[in-house]
Motif scaffolding. Structure first.
Motif, PDB file in Angstrom:
ATOM      1  N   VAL A  97      11.154  28.880  42.256  1.00  0.00           N
ATOM      2  CA  VAL A  97      10.569  29.814  43.220  1.00  0.00           C
ATOM      3  C   VAL A  97       9.638  29.051  44.140  1.00  0.00           C
ATOM      4  O   VAL A  97       8.780  28.287  43.669  1.00  0.00           O
ATOM      5  CB  VAL A  97       9.790  30.931  42.504  1.00  0.00           C
ATOM      6  CG1 VAL A  97       9.176  31.888  43.515  1.00  0.00           C
ATOM      7  CG2 VAL A  97      10.689  31.681  41.525  1.00  0.00           C
ATOM      8  N   ILE A  98       9.802  29.247  45.457  1.00  0.00           N
ATOM      9  CA  ILE A  98       8.953  28.538  46.410  1.00  0.00           C
ATOM     10  C   ILE A  98       8.453  29.501  47.483  1.00  0.00           C
ATOM     11  O   ILE A  98       9.191  30.365  47.942  1.00  0.00           O
ATOM     12  CB  ILE A  98       9.698  27.361  47.078  1.00  0.00           C
ATOM     13  CG1 ILE A  98      10.928  27.851  47.829  1.00  0.00           C
ATOM     14  CG2 ILE A  98      10.087  26.298  46.064  1.00  0.00           C
ATOM     15  CD1 ILE A  98      11.598  26.780  48.669  1.00  0.00           C
ATOM     16  N   GLY A 154      -4.490  39.676  45.489  1.00  0.00           N
ATOM     17  CA  GLY A 154      -4.040  40.085  44.166  1.00  0.00           C
ATOM     18  C   GLY A 154      -3.321  41.420  44.189  1.00  0.00           C
ATOM     19  O   GLY A 154      -2.399  41.652  43.398  1.00  0.00           O
ATOM     20  N   VAL A 155      -3.741  42.320  45.082  1.00  0.00           N
ATOM     21  CA  VAL A 155      -3.072  43.611  45.220  1.00  0.00           C
ATOM     22  C   VAL A 155      -1.629  43.406  45.680  1.00  0.00           C
ATOM     23  O   VAL A 155      -0.693  44.002  45.132  1.00  0.00           O
ATOM     24  CB  VAL A 155      -3.827  44.512  46.207  1.00  0.00           C
ATOM     25  CG1 VAL A 155      -3.040  45.778  46.506  1.00  0.00           C
ATOM     26  CG2 VAL A 155      -5.205  44.870  45.667  1.00  0.00           C
ATOM     27  N   LEU A 156      -1.440  42.566  46.685  1.00  0.00           N
ATOM     28  CA  LEU A 156      -0.093  42.307  47.192  1.00  0.00           C
ATOM     29  C   LEU A 156       0.766  41.610  46.140  1.00  0.00           C
ATOM     30  O   LEU A 156       1.955  41.930  45.985  1.00  0.00           O
ATOM     31  CB  LEU A 156      -0.169  41.453  48.460  1.00  0.00           C
ATOM     32  CG  LEU A 156      -0.989  42.039  49.619  1.00  0.00           C
ATOM     33  CD1 LEU A 156      -0.960  41.104  50.818  1.00  0.00           C
ATOM     34  CD2 LEU A 156      -0.467  43.422  50.013  1.00  0.00           C
ATOM     35  N   ALA A 157       0.165  40.665  45.406  1.00  0.00           N
ATOM     36  CA  ALA A 157       0.905  39.980  44.348  1.00  0.00           C
ATOM     37  C   ALA A 157       1.297  40.942  43.243  1.00  0.00           C
ATOM     38  O   ALA A 157       2.394  40.847  42.676  1.00  0.00           O
ATOM     39  CB  ALA A 157       0.067  38.825  43.788  1.00  0.00           C
ATOM     40  N   ALA A 175       4.634  34.332  45.673  1.00  0.00           N
ATOM     41  CA  ALA A 175       5.606  33.489  44.983  1.00  0.00           C
ATOM     42  C   ALA A 175       5.194  33.224  43.540  1.00  0.00           C
ATOM     43  O   ALA A 175       6.039  33.175  42.636  1.00  0.00           O
ATOM     44  CB  ALA A 175       5.781  32.166  45.733  1.00  0.00           C
ATOM     45  N   GLN A 176       3.899  33.074  43.297  1.00  0.00           N
ATOM     46  CA  GLN A 176       3.424  32.897  41.927  1.00  0.00           C
ATOM     47  C   GLN A 176       3.747  34.122  41.077  1.00  0.00           C
ATOM     48  O   GLN A 176       4.125  33.996  39.904  1.00  0.00           O
ATOM     49  CB  GLN A 176       1.914  32.646  41.931  1.00  0.00           C
ATOM     50  CG  GLN A 176       1.516  31.272  42.440  1.00  0.00           C
ATOM     51  CD  GLN A 176       0.014  31.119  42.563  1.00  0.00           C
ATOM     52  OE1 GLN A 176      -0.691  32.041  42.942  1.00  0.00           O
ATOM     53  NE2 GLN A 176      -0.482  29.935  42.227  1.00  0.00           N
ATOM     54  N   ILE A 223      -2.424  34.900  36.358  1.00  0.00           N
ATOM     55  CA  ILE A 223      -2.393  34.622  37.793  1.00  0.00           C
ATOM     56  C   ILE A 223      -3.280  35.591  38.545  1.00  0.00           C
ATOM     57  O   ILE A 223      -4.096  35.210  39.385  1.00  0.00           O
ATOM     58  CB  ILE A 223      -0.940  34.706  38.321  1.00  0.00           C
ATOM     59  CG1 ILE A 223      -0.152  33.479  37.873  1.00  0.00           C
ATOM     60  CG2 ILE A 223      -0.922  34.794  39.848  1.00  0.00           C
ATOM     61  CD1 ILE A 223       1.320  33.573  38.184  1.00  0.00           C
ATOM     62  N   PHE A 224      -3.141  36.871  38.264  1.00  0.00           N
ATOM     63  CA  PHE A 224      -3.907  37.873  38.998  1.00  0.00           C
ATOM     64  C   PHE A 224      -5.398  37.736  38.741  1.00  0.00           C
ATOM     65  O   PHE A 224      -6.215  37.830  39.658  1.00  0.00           O
ATOM     66  CB  PHE A 224      -3.452  39.277  38.607  1.00  0.00           C
ATOM     67  CG  PHE A 224      -2.030  39.577  38.996  1.00  0.00           C
ATOM     68  CD1 PHE A 224      -1.400  38.841  39.994  1.00  0.00           C
ATOM     69  CD2 PHE A 224      -1.326  40.584  38.364  1.00  0.00           C
ATOM     70  CE1 PHE A 224      -0.095  39.111  40.347  1.00  0.00           C
ATOM     71  CE2 PHE A 224      -0.020  40.858  38.723  1.00  0.00           C
ATOM     72  CZ  PHE A 224       0.595  40.116  39.713  1.00  0.00           C
ATOM     73  N   ILE A 225      -5.784  37.507  37.489  1.00  0.00           N
ATOM     74  CA  ILE A 225      -7.207  37.411  37.172  1.00  0.00           C
ATOM     75  C   ILE A 225      -7.797  36.136  37.750  1.00  0.00           C
ATOM     76  O   ILE A 225      -8.922  36.113  38.252  1.00  0.00           O
ATOM     77  CB  ILE A 225      -7.418  37.497  35.650  1.00  0.00           C
ATOM     78  CG1 ILE A 225      -7.090  38.913  35.173  1.00  0.00           C
ATOM     79  CG2 ILE A 225      -8.850  37.153  35.278  1.00  0.00           C
ATOM     80  CD1 ILE A 225      -7.130  39.094  33.667  1.00  0.00           C
ATOM     81  N   ASP A 226      -7.046  35.032  37.712  1.00  0.00           N
ATOM     82  CA  ASP A 226      -7.534  33.778  38.272  1.00  0.00           C
ATOM     83  C   ASP A 226      -7.713  33.871  39.775  1.00  0.00           C
ATOM     84  O   ASP A 226      -8.676  33.365  40.337  1.00  0.00           O
ATOM     85  CB  ASP A 226      -6.562  32.632  37.953  1.00  0.00           C
ATOM     86  CG  ASP A 226      -6.629  32.226  36.486  1.00  0.00           C
ATOM     87  OD1 ASP A 226      -7.588  32.649  35.796  1.00  0.00           O
ATOM     88  OD2 ASP A 226      -5.723  31.510  36.044  1.00  0.00           O
TER      89      ASP A 226
END
Length: 236
Positions: A121-122, A101-104, A143-144, A8-11
């Protein structure tokens, strides 16, 4: 094989081994060096177990006793303060999507330290008008990250926002509750499921409570809110 979280982060944003967003130090994992990450305003150890409002004890706060929200609990690692608020503002209003991505990553790190499971999860949905204006929903990557950490189902289609409400920031607590009342819809029954709803910031909790209320009316047995940071709100 890459884990779901790493994928997820890399994408979404190539943030690994880059400069720190805040101090520009090189080779910082997930976009923040350890020093700058330590400077983020952490939620204090004493807070209301329902709304996460900082307090002197871990007892349920007076407001939650008088006006119980529809969600079961807010889970959050940080307070809404500098420098975290600057990153959030840059993403939401400056369209600095490379920072998402930092926040995720911060959200995933928090979820990993607090094992918790939800069936689905939504992200808190935006109205069509707000989404068209902003161009993205900042809650989706958060959320992801939560869904990947929990290994739970992720959905952006189960819930929708029925109308474009007035921005909550301009309203008092009672006005906020009225503003988002009946603002959300759920497309199908979710009997017996536990749901995690995800947003970037919680202030009065009115939006989260309104969404949790309709989810429970559609059969959810539990609704937990996961937010990156908690902003204080006047006790009025």
């Amino acid at each position: 094989m890459l884990s779901n979280i790493k994928r997820i982060f890399i994408d979404n944003c190539s943030i690994f081994n880059q400069h720190c967003l805040l101090c520009n130090r090189r080779n910082c994992h997930a976009g923040l060096c350890n020093g700058c990450k330590a400077s983020l305003p952490a939620l204090p150890p004493m807070y209301c177990p329902i709304c996460a409002e900082p307090a002197l004890t871990r007892d349920i706060c007076g407001f939650c006793l008088r006006h119980p929200p529809a969600f079961d609990a807010i889970h959050t690692p940080y307070l809404f303060g500098y420098p975290l608020n600057a990153i959030i503002y840059a993403v939401k209003y400056g369209k600095r999507l490379e920072m998402t991505g930092v926040l995720a990553a911060l959200m995933a790190e928090f979820a990993q330290k607090h094992p918790f499971s939800s069936d689905i999860v939504i992200p808190v949905p935006l109205s069509k008008e707000r989404l068209a204006e902003r161009g993205f929903n900042q809650s989706i990557p958060l959320a992801q990250a939560i869904a990947a950490t929990m290994q739970s189902r992720f959905s952006t289609t189960l819930c929708w926002r029925k109308r474009n409400t007035v921005p909550q920031a301009s309203l008092g607590r009672a006005e906020r509750s009225r503003n988002v009342r009946h603002a959300f819809g759920v497309k199908q029954r979710i009997d017996g499921l536990s749901v995690a709803i995800v947003d970037d910031v919680a202030t009065s909790g009115a939006t989260l409570s309104a969404l949790a209320e309709i989810l429970k009316k559609q059969g959810a047995k539990r609704v937990d809110a996961w937010v990156l940071c908690r902003a204080s709100f006047p006790k009025t």
